[in-house]
Design a protein around this motif. Structure first.
Motif, PDB file in Angstrom:
ATOM      1  N   ALA A  42      49.575  35.448  49.319  1.00 26.34           N
ATOM      2  CA  ALA A  42      48.278  36.122  49.398  1.00 26.34           C
ATOM      3  C   ALA A  42      48.392  37.253  50.414  1.00 26.34           C
ATOM      4  CB  ALA A  42      47.191  35.143  49.809  1.00 26.34           C
ATOM      5  N   LEU A  43      48.024  38.459  49.999  1.00 24.76           N
ATOM      6  CA  LEU A  43      48.125  39.625  50.874  1.00 24.76           C
ATOM      7  C   LEU A  43      46.834  39.873  51.629  1.00 24.76           C
ATOM      8  CD1 LEU A  43      49.900  42.111  48.450  1.00 24.76           C
ATOM      9  CD2 LEU A  43      50.929  40.816  50.306  1.00 24.76           C
ATOM     10  N   VAL A  62      47.298  48.797  51.610  1.00 25.64           N
ATOM     11  CA  VAL A  62      46.805  47.963  50.514  1.00 25.64           C
ATOM     12  C   VAL A  62      45.646  47.103  50.978  1.00 25.64           C
ATOM     13  CG1 VAL A  62      49.018  47.894  49.285  1.00 25.64           C
ATOM     14  CG2 VAL A  62      48.501  46.122  50.956  1.00 25.64           C
ATOM     15  N   ASP A  63      44.803  46.758  50.025  1.00 26.41           N
ATOM     16  CA  ASP A  63      43.683  45.856  50.262  1.00 26.41           C
ATOM     17  C   ASP A  63      44.163  44.442  49.969  1.00 26.41           C
ATOM     18  OD1 ASP A  63      41.149  44.998  50.821  1.00 26.41           O
ATOM     19  OD2 ASP A  63      40.161  46.240  49.324  1.00 26.41           O
ATOM     20  N   GLU A  64      43.245  43.490  50.005  1.00 26.56           N
ATOM     21  CA  GLU A  64      43.602  42.112  49.686  1.00 26.56           C
ATOM     22  C   GLU A  64      44.214  42.031  48.296  1.00 26.56           C
ATOM     23  OE1 GLU A  64      39.694  40.458  49.941  1.00 26.56           O
ATOM     24  OE2 GLU A  64      40.085  39.699  51.951  1.00 26.56           O
ATOM     25  N   GLY A  65      45.077  41.042  48.102  1.00 24.03           N
ATOM     26  CA  GLY A  65      45.691  40.879  46.796  1.00 24.03           C
ATOM     27  C   GLY A  65      46.710  39.769  46.789  1.00 24.03           C
ATOM     28  N   VAL A  66      47.600  39.846  45.810  1.00 22.98           N
ATOM     29  CA  VAL A  66      48.626  38.829  45.617  1.00 22.98           C
ATOM     30  C   VAL A  66      49.970  39.515  45.406  1.00 22.98           C
ATOM     31  CG1 VAL A  66      49.398  36.949  44.124  1.00 22.98           C
ATOM     32  CG2 VAL A  66      46.986  37.239  44.571  1.00 22.98           C
ATOM     33  N   LEU A  67      51.016  38.945  45.987  1.00 22.17           N
ATOM     34  CA  LEU A  67      52.385  39.413  45.799  1.00 22.17           C
ATOM     35  C   LEU A  67      53.144  38.319  45.044  1.00 22.17           C
ATOM     36  CD1 LEU A  67      54.773  41.069  48.260  1.00 22.17           C
ATOM     37  CD2 LEU A  67      55.437  38.902  47.262  1.00 22.17           C
TER      38      LEU A  67
END
Length: 129
Positions: A42-43, A62-67
């Protein structure tokens, strides 16, 4: 490695020949190398850095997200991303983006407040009328 940064409305960046990457996750910074085990993270909003064979180091806010890393492919799925040639330029872009976003949010709140007030007045007039 191959890198793909995805946004809700399209592809922000696609890059092959990536040597290494560093991402800010909810558990801290994570370095990605070609032989690292596959992973999902989870970013958090922050600076994503990658280095290419040809172009050197690249910085992306980058904003919130997934790697997701599978084999030699790394995919980031984030809500928003901004690229800059240098950290100073990137900082300036992020500040401008946040300022314009704040103005838009204030305008939206003002419109919503007027709409809610209008609805409440109509409800009161219907109840008493």
């Amino acid at each position: 490695m191959k890198l793909k940064i995805l946004l809700p409305h399209g592809i922000f960046a696609e890059q092959s020949g990536v040597l290494r990457m560093v991402a800010e996750t909810t558990t801290g910074a994570v370095g990605l190398w070609p032989r690292r085990l596959d992973c999902v993270a989870a970013l958090m909003p922050g600076i994503f850095t990658y280095e290419t064979e040809a172009g050197g180091e690249v910085f992306v806010a980058v904003d919130e997200g997934v790697l997701v890393k599978t084999g030699s492919e790394v995919r980031l799925s984030v809500r928003q991303a901004l690229g800059g040639a240098s950290l100073a330029q990137l900082r300036q872009q992020v500040e401008q983006e946040f300022l314009s976003r704040d103005e838009n949010e204030q305008n939206l709140r003002s419109v919503m407040t007027r709409l809610e007030s209008g609805i409440l007045r109509r409800l009161v007039s219907v109840k008493h009328g």
